[in-house]
Design a protein around this motif. Structure first.
Motif, PDB file in Angstrom:
ATOM      1  N   MET A   1      69.842  50.263  52.736  1.00  0.00           N
ATOM      2  CA  MET A   1      70.662  49.054  52.914  1.00  0.00           C
ATOM      3  C   MET A   1      69.782  47.814  52.928  1.00  0.00           C
ATOM      4  O   MET A   1      68.677  47.838  53.451  1.00  0.00           O
ATOM      5  N   THR A   2      70.306  46.770  52.381  1.00  0.00           N
ATOM      6  CA  THR A   2      69.563  45.519  52.260  1.00  0.00           C
ATOM      7  C   THR A   2      70.312  44.429  53.016  1.00  0.00           C
ATOM      8  O   THR A   2      71.489  44.186  52.739  1.00  0.00           O
ATOM      9  N   LYS A   3      69.619  43.796  53.953  1.00  0.00           N
ATOM     10  CA  LYS A   3      70.280  42.745  54.741  1.00  0.00           C
ATOM     11  C   LYS A   3      70.416  41.477  53.896  1.00  0.00           C
ATOM     12  O   LYS A   3      69.433  40.994  53.326  1.00  0.00           O
ATOM     13  N   ILE A   4      71.640  40.973  53.820  1.00  0.00           N
ATOM     14  CA  ILE A   4      71.899  39.725  53.084  1.00  0.00           C
ATOM     15  C   ILE A   4      72.693  38.799  53.997  1.00  0.00           C
ATOM     16  O   ILE A   4      73.736  39.191  54.536  1.00  0.00           O
ATOM     17  N   THR A   5      72.197  37.595  54.177  1.00  0.00           N
ATOM     18  CA  THR A   5      72.885  36.612  55.015  1.00  0.00           C
ATOM     19  C   THR A   5      73.540  35.552  54.135  1.00  0.00           C
ATOM     20  O   THR A   5      72.888  34.974  53.262  1.00  0.00           O
ATOM     21  N   PHE A   6      74.822  35.338  54.372  1.00  0.00           N
ATOM     22  CA  PHE A   6      75.567  34.278  53.681  1.00  0.00           C
ATOM     23  C   PHE A   6      75.729  33.114  54.654  1.00  0.00           C
ATOM     24  O   PHE A   6      76.242  33.300  55.763  1.00  0.00           O
ATOM     25  N   ASP A  54      68.524  30.648  48.870  1.00  0.00           N
ATOM     26  CA  ASP A  54      67.687  29.921  49.825  1.00  0.00           C
ATOM     27  C   ASP A  54      66.301  29.666  49.212  1.00  0.00           C
ATOM     28  O   ASP A  54      65.774  30.512  48.488  1.00  0.00           O
ATOM     29  N   ASP A  55      65.746  28.506  49.510  1.00  0.00           N
ATOM     30  CA  ASP A  55      64.455  28.114  48.923  1.00  0.00           C
ATOM     31  C   ASP A  55      63.377  29.187  49.088  1.00  0.00           C
ATOM     32  O   ASP A  55      62.541  29.373  48.213  1.00  0.00           O
ATOM     33  N   ALA A  56      63.418  29.881  50.216  1.00  0.00           N
ATOM     34  CA  ALA A  56      62.394  30.900  50.489  1.00  0.00           C
ATOM     35  C   ALA A  56      62.534  32.125  49.576  1.00  0.00           C
ATOM     36  O   ALA A  56      61.620  32.954  49.499  1.00  0.00           O
ATOM     37  N   TRP A  57      63.656  32.231  48.874  1.00  0.00           N
ATOM     38  CA  TRP A  57      63.948  33.434  48.095  1.00  0.00           C
ATOM     39  C   TRP A  57      64.033  33.206  46.588  1.00  0.00           C
ATOM     40  O   TRP A  57      64.227  34.152  45.833  1.00  0.00           O
ATOM     41  N   THR A  58      63.921  31.974  46.147  1.00  0.00           N
ATOM     42  CA  THR A  58      64.153  31.694  44.721  1.00  0.00           C
ATOM     43  C   THR A  58      63.180  32.456  43.821  1.00  0.00           C
ATOM     44  O   THR A  58      63.577  32.948  42.762  1.00  0.00           O
ATOM     45  N   GLU A  59      61.930  32.555  44.254  1.00  0.00           N
ATOM     46  CA  GLU A  59      60.949  33.229  43.409  1.00  0.00           C
ATOM     47  C   GLU A  59      61.239  34.730  43.313  1.00  0.00           C
ATOM     48  O   GLU A  59      61.196  35.311  42.234  1.00  0.00           O
ATOM     49  N   ALA A  93      63.637  44.912  47.529  1.00  0.00           N
ATOM     50  CA  ALA A  93      62.813  43.697  47.574  1.00  0.00           C
ATOM     51  C   ALA A  93      63.599  42.494  48.086  1.00  0.00           C
ATOM     52  O   ALA A  93      63.014  41.483  48.467  1.00  0.00           O
ATOM     53  N   LEU A  94      64.919  42.607  48.097  1.00  0.00           N
ATOM     54  CA  LEU A  94      65.747  41.483  48.554  1.00  0.00           C
ATOM     55  C   LEU A  94      66.169  41.630  50.018  1.00  0.00           C
ATOM     56  O   LEU A  94      67.033  40.885  50.487  1.00  0.00           O
ATOM     57  N   ASP A  95      65.585  42.591  50.731  1.00  0.00           N
ATOM     58  CA  ASP A  95      65.959  42.777  52.136  1.00  0.00           C
ATOM     59  C   ASP A  95      65.651  41.502  52.928  1.00  0.00           C
ATOM     60  O   ASP A  95      64.505  41.038  52.937  1.00  0.00           O
TER      61      ASP A  95
END
Ligand code: FES
Length: 106
Positions: A1-6, A54-59, A93-95
């Motif tokens: 499972m991958t945690k995703i915050t909206f 989110d800016d921290a995740w764009t790359e 990788a998107l956790d």
């Protein structure tokens, strides 16, 4: 499972668990996230699943494909960090991924 915050436009944060192989849009729909409409069901044909990464995740998330970029032309208030959430595959990788839900969808 991958945690995703909206993160809603009013700042409310909703934490979800996405399944590997599904999409960020499907995760939103399964969790009843307000503001993610996904009219076309994930066919990259409506732009109502628009989110800002989110800016921290764009790359890590990367940019849109050409087809997605064309469809983003139909979204409101497009920014450099805009993506269609149906085109973002959930993977390990998107956790911890954070995406922001626009104030309105097209
Ligand atoms: Fe329609 Fe993503 S759900 S473009």
């Amino acid at each position: 499972m991958t945690k995703i915050t909206f993160v809603q436009s009013d700042g409310e944060r909703i934490e979800t668990e996405g399944q590997t192989g599904s999409t960020v849009m499907e995760t939103a729909i399964m969790n009843g996230i307000p503001g993610i409409v996904a009219e076309c069901g994930g066919a990259c044909a409506c732009a109502t699943c628009h989110v800002y990464v989110d800016d921290a995740w764009t790359e890590t998330v990367g940019g849109p494909s050409m087809m997605e970029e064309d469809m983003l032309d139909f979204a409101f208030d497009v920014k450099a960090t805009s993506r269609l959430s149906c085109q973002i595959k959930v993977k390990d990788a998107l956790d911890g991924l954070v995406v922001h839900v626009p104030r309105r969808q097209g």
